[in-house]
Structures are given as structure tokens and as C-alpha cells.
Design an enzyme around this catalytic site. Structure first.
Site, mmCIF file in Angstrom:
data_model
loop_
_atom_site.group_PDB
_atom_site.id
_atom_site.type_symbol
_atom_site.label_atom_id
_atom_site.label_comp_id
_atom_site.label_asym_id
_atom_site.label_seq_id
_atom_site.Cartn_x
_atom_site.Cartn_y
_atom_site.Cartn_z
ATOM 1 N N ARG A 272 -0.098 4.915 3.057
ATOM 2 C CA ARG A 272 -0.090 4.656 4.502
ATOM 3 C C ARG A 272 0.171 5.882 5.356
ATOM 4 O O ARG A 272 0.244 5.771 6.582
ATOM 5 C CB ARG A 272 0.964 3.584 4.815
ATOM 6 C CG ARG A 272 0.577 2.205 4.359
ATOM 7 C CD ARG A 272 1.690 1.217 4.642
ATOM 8 N NE ARG A 272 2.557 1.014 3.494
ATOM 9 C CZ ARG A 272 3.712 0.355 3.545
ATOM 10 N NH1 ARG A 272 4.158 -0.106 4.699
ATOM 11 N NH2 ARG A 272 4.442 0.186 2.450
ATOM 12 N N CYS B 34 0.835 -1.203 0.000
ATOM 13 C CA CYS B 34 0.000 0.000 0.000
ATOM 14 C C CYS B 34 0.868 1.251 0.000
ATOM 15 O O CYS B 34 1.699 1.438 0.895
ATOM 16 C CB CYS B 34 -0.927 0.007 1.217
ATOM 17 S SG CYS B 34 -1.957 1.477 1.335
ATOM 18 N N TRP C 240 -9.099 5.325 0.084
ATOM 19 C CA TRP C 240 -9.729 5.825 -1.133
ATOM 20 C C TRP C 240 -8.858 5.417 -2.309
ATOM 21 O O TRP C 240 -7.721 4.972 -2.159
ATOM 22 C CB TRP C 240 -9.912 7.339 -1.085
ATOM 23 C CG TRP C 240 -8.688 8.103 -0.677
ATOM 24 C CD1 TRP C 240 -7.585 8.380 -1.441
ATOM 25 C CD2 TRP C 240 -8.437 8.675 0.610
ATOM 26 N NE1 TRP C 240 -6.664 9.087 -0.723
ATOM 27 C CE2 TRP C 240 -7.160 9.289 0.547
ATOM 28 C CE3 TRP C 240 -9.160 8.746 1.802
ATOM 29 C CZ2 TRP C 240 -6.596 9.954 1.625
ATOM 30 C CZ3 TRP C 240 -8.594 9.409 2.878
ATOM 31 C CH2 TRP C 240 -7.338 9.998 2.788
ATOM 32 N N GLU D 230 -5.258 2.698 -9.977
ATOM 33 C CA GLU D 230 -5.861 1.413 -9.637
ATOM 34 C C GLU D 230 -7.034 1.104 -10.561
ATOM 35 O O GLU D 230 -7.272 -0.053 -10.921
ATOM 36 C CB GLU D 230 -6.333 1.414 -8.184
ATOM 37 C CG GLU D 230 -5.225 1.569 -7.158
ATOM 38 C CD GLU D 230 -5.786 1.648 -5.751
ATOM 39 O OE1 GLU D 230 -6.088 0.580 -5.179
ATOM 40 O OE2 GLU D 230 -5.936 2.765 -5.230
#
Length: 460
Positions: free
Chosen positions: A154, A151, A324, A329
Site C-alpha cells: 500500500r 495488502c 503488481w 503470490e
């Protein structure tokens, strides 16, 4: 962090006694507790020590005999009977609990954790598991996000809001709470980081599970000719929902799938998502009016629901969580990957690009326009989204903050670097330590299997 051996017995310490977990700390009052080896103290500032999202086990734990992705605990998690005693599992759970509790007390400034560790070990000895306090659960969920090596977003891990619904176990209750999660997270487009935690696994009593990998997913209908209408990534789940009695959607490429939930008891069941819980964004382009006629759209809340939250050896198999979207993506993966919607050839035709050779860079040009459309559309709809350049800078800020407080940050380069314009972002030009830490979000041990029986009639 070294494993802290635990032995049975009672030792009484005085006001001048040294904390057995944090050498150098003084216990504030006389306490009696089963002893923790004083020689194996937990040094201050030591990072978490275990594994993260994609379930590769850390070399030091949690248990040398546990296969990757398996829970740490006192025995097999099965329904319909008492737990099977498992001393090795109990010991592994005790070590994982000790490491987590020591870290929680250290980072949150709660002083010596010896009493809490002793109480947890006693609870494990009696029940085969233990229950986190609300504060421990909140901290564990947030640190699991902090430890998510794949991710990039963060920086805001402390802002994660935790809904503690560990009392819910039935499929109906899980589905209703998941719907409320989507409504709460979307807030008319202003997405908030949120996790909802349901009942944990326990020896002899498995927790509930959501079979969708995200709360909102689009159906993938397999046709007899082998093609898929919709999202091929969800063809297995679509086939399962149909077998369970879901009548199917209207037959578009963006039919919202029902939730498929297996409660703590009983078989999986499907539950329709109400339209007011699914915030969708129709896609358009700032420079090409024809783009809106393609009928593309995407949902606003990326609520991951197909992973377990593991905190201190306790596994929560249903714990949907969301931040979000980063635009890539959607635009560079979900809509562009050849095994997903594969839209680049469609866009290239509309853009009039020469697709006769890869050397014309038609894929690159179509990819940029698709990603521009995603960002434009979310902004126009007032829905939170970030771009890969901004998020790359934020990730480096996160690294700097963590390093200032002495914490290592694990990161998987292949996931942190954005799928487009990677070398134009600052995260590209450095290496990362992919050390796997806990608490963590981990995969379930067995992915769904695809079979010939999953083929369904042509719906168009």
C-alpha cells in the site's frame, strides 16, 4: 469518526459562522443548507470509520440492520422496477456519505464540506442514492486501497490511476473496457496500478458485474474422476463459461478463461480475451535448465475483478483494480497450494529430494526454488514484480508515513506476513490493529455455488 445526525430544515450562516462539520473552521461566505448538527462535529485528523476488503462490518456501521456484504442504500437493488422506500437504508447511506465527504474535504484540504454534504443529502432524499464527483471517486478508490488490510503493497496508494467509466452498463462495453484495462496496466511489462470503475448499484437499478475474480484466470476443467486439469480454484467459473457456450481452450493446464460479464440487464455472457491483452511470463530457473520444460507460466497483471468498490455508502460492483505481483503470490500460493496447482511434489521429484518424510524439509526446499524461478522469470521478461523481503520493508515505511500524519493503519497479520520466510522479514516481529475501515473493497454477498451439474467431459 462519529455519525453526524442529519435533520430537515434550512439554516443560513454568515461569513463568521463556524463550519458545522469541522469546528474551528469558518465558512467563507453566506450559504443556505439543511442543517447538520453542530454538536456532533467531525474532529480533524480522525481516521476513516467503517470496514474493508473482506466485508466484516465495523461495530459502528454502516447499518445495524444490514447483513455483512450488503450495500448501504435506500432500498433493495433489483432490476425491473422502482426502488422500494427504505428510511433506515436512506439514513445509513446519509451517514456513510457524510463521513466520507468530511474525510475527503479534510484530507484534501478543501475546507468546510457542509454545502456538499447538504447537496448529497438532498440528492439521496430525491433519488435514493447520490453521484460522486470525479475527484471524490478518485480519492475514494485510492483510500480503499490504503484501507486494504490484507495488502502489503500500500505504500504507493496515491499512485493509483482511476478510469472513470461509470456511464458503461452493458456486458459488451464492460468486457471491451476490461480488455483495455489489461493493455493499459501492462505497458509491455511495466505494470502500473490501475482501477476501472463502472456503473454503481442504485435502488431498482443494479450495476454490472464481472464474475471472474481476476480479469485473467486459468481454466480448471473437472474430469469425471474428480480430478481437475488446470487451476482448481476456477473450476466453478470454467463450468459456468462452458454452460454459457464457451467451447473451451486447447486443453492445457494454463488455458486463459473468457471474461464472464453480467451487464446491468440480462443474463451473464462470455467474452474471449484477445491474446495481446494477456501478458504471460514463461517460467524458467537460473540453475536448472529442465525447469523450462515443465511448461509453467503465469500472467503479469493481477487485476482483481470480483470485489465491489464501496465509497461513502455507494457500491460499484464492477471495479477491476491491479497493482503488481509479489513473487510469493505466484510461487508460494498459486502454484504451490495443495488446492491449486500443487507443484511441490513435481519439483521435488525433478530436484531429486527425499520426500519420505516432512522432516527432510523437501517442501521447503522445493518452495524456495519455485519462488526463485518466478522472480528470475519475471525479471528476465522485463515484467514488474517485487519480492517479499523488499515489500516487507516498504510496508513498514508505509506505516511510518501514515502514523506521521495521524492515520491508523489496519492490517491482517496472517496476510501481511509473507507465506515463506516470514520470520526473516520485519513485518513478522510486530502486531497490527485489524480495524476495518472505509472506503473499501468488499466481497459480493454470495459466492458462486458448486453443483454436480458442473462436471464436464474429460478434455484430454
Amino acid at each position: 469518526m462519529p455519525n453526524l445526525p442529519y435533520r430537515t430544515g434550512t439554516v443560513t450562516t454568515t461569513a463568521t459562522a463556524v463550519c458545522p462539520v469541522f469546528p474551528g473552521s469558518v465558512l467563507s461566505e453566506s450559504v443556505g443548507h439543511p442543517s447538520v448538527e453542530r454538536e456532533a462535529g467531525c474532529p480533524r485528523g480522525v481516521p476513516l470509520d467503517a470496514a474493508h476488503p473482506d466485508s466484516a462490518p465495523h461495530p459502528d456501521g454502516p447499518s445495524p440492520d444490514a447483513p455483512p456484504g450488503e450495500p448501504v442504500g435506500a432500498g433493495p437493488v433489483r432490476s425491473g422496477g422502482p426502488a422500494t422506500p427504505d428510511p433506515a437504508g436512506t439514513a445509513a447511506l446519509g451517514r456513510a456519505a457524510t463521513e466520507f465527504l468530511a474525510l475527503h474535504h479534510e484530507e484534501e484540504g478543501q475546507g468546510c464540506p457542509a454545502d456538499r454534504i447538504a447537496a448529497v443529502h438532498d440528492e439521496i432524499a430525491r433519488t435514493g442514492t447520490y453521484r460522486h464527483t470525479a475527484e471524490e471517486l478518485t480519492y475514494g478508490a485510492r483510500v480503499a486501497w490504503r484501507n486494504s488490510n490484507r495488502c502489503i503493497g500500500r505504500l504507493y496508494w496515491r499512485s493509483l490511476r482511476v478510469r472513470d467509466l461509470r456511464h458503461l452498463r452493458s456486458a459488451e462495453d464492460i468486457a471491451a473496457a476490461a480488455v483495455e484495462h489489461l493493455r493499459t496496466a501492462s505497458r509491455d511489462g511495466r505494470i502500473r496500478p490501475l482501477i476501472t470503475v463502472f456503473a454503481p448499484d442504485a435502488p431498482g437499478r443494479p450495476g454490472p458485474r464481472i464474475l471472474n475474480d481476476q480479469l485473467v484466470r486459468y481454466a480448471g476443467y473437472r474430469r469425471a474422476d474428480g480430478t481437475v486439469l488446470g487451476d482448481p480454484a476456477n473450476a466453478d467459473l470454467t463450468a459456468l463459461a462452458l454452460r454459457l457456450g464457451w467451447p473451451g481452450g486447447p486443453g492445457t493446464a494454463f488455458d486463459v478463461l473468457p471474461l464472464v460479464v453480467r451487464g446491468a440487464e440480462g443474463p451473464p455472457r462470455w467474452f474471449e480475451l484477445p491474446s495481446d491483452a494477456v501478458h504471460e511470463v514463461p517460467l524458467s530457473h537460473p540453475g536448472y535448465p529442465w525447469f523450462a520444460d515443465l511448461g509453467l507460466r503465469w500472467h503479469a497483471v493481477p487485476a482483481v475483478s470480483g470485489m465491489c468498490l464501496e465509497v461513502g455508502g455507494v457500491r460499484y460492483p464492477a471495479a477491476p483494480f491491479n497493482g503488481w505481483y509479489m513473487g510469493t503470490e505466484i510461487g508460494a500460493r498459486n502454484l504451490a497450494d495443495t488446492d491449486r496447482y500443487d507443484l511441490l511434489p513435481v519439483l521435488a521429484r525433478h530436484l531429486g529430494l527425499d520426500t519420505s518424510s516432512d522432516r527432510t524439509l523437501w517442501k521447503d526446499r522445493a518452495l524456495v526454488e519455485l519462488n526463485l524461478a518466478v522472480l528470475h522469470s519475471f525479471d528476465r521478461a522485463g515484467v514488474t514484480v517485487t519480492d517479499h523481503h523488499t515489500e516487507s520493508r516498504r510496508f513498514l515505511t508505509h506505516l511510518e508515513r501514515e502514523e506521521r500524519v495521524g492515520r491508523a493503519v489496519g492490517a491482517d497479520w496472517s496476510w501481511i506476513v509473507p507465506p515463506i520466510s516470514g520470520s526473516a522479514t520485519p513485518v513478522f516481529h510486530r502486531t497490527y490493529d485489524d480495524t476495518q475501515l472505509r472506503p473499501a473493497f468488499v466481497h459480493h454477498p454470495q459466492p458462486p455455488q458448486r453443483g454436480a451439474e458442473d462436471v464436464v467431459p474429460d478434455l484430454v
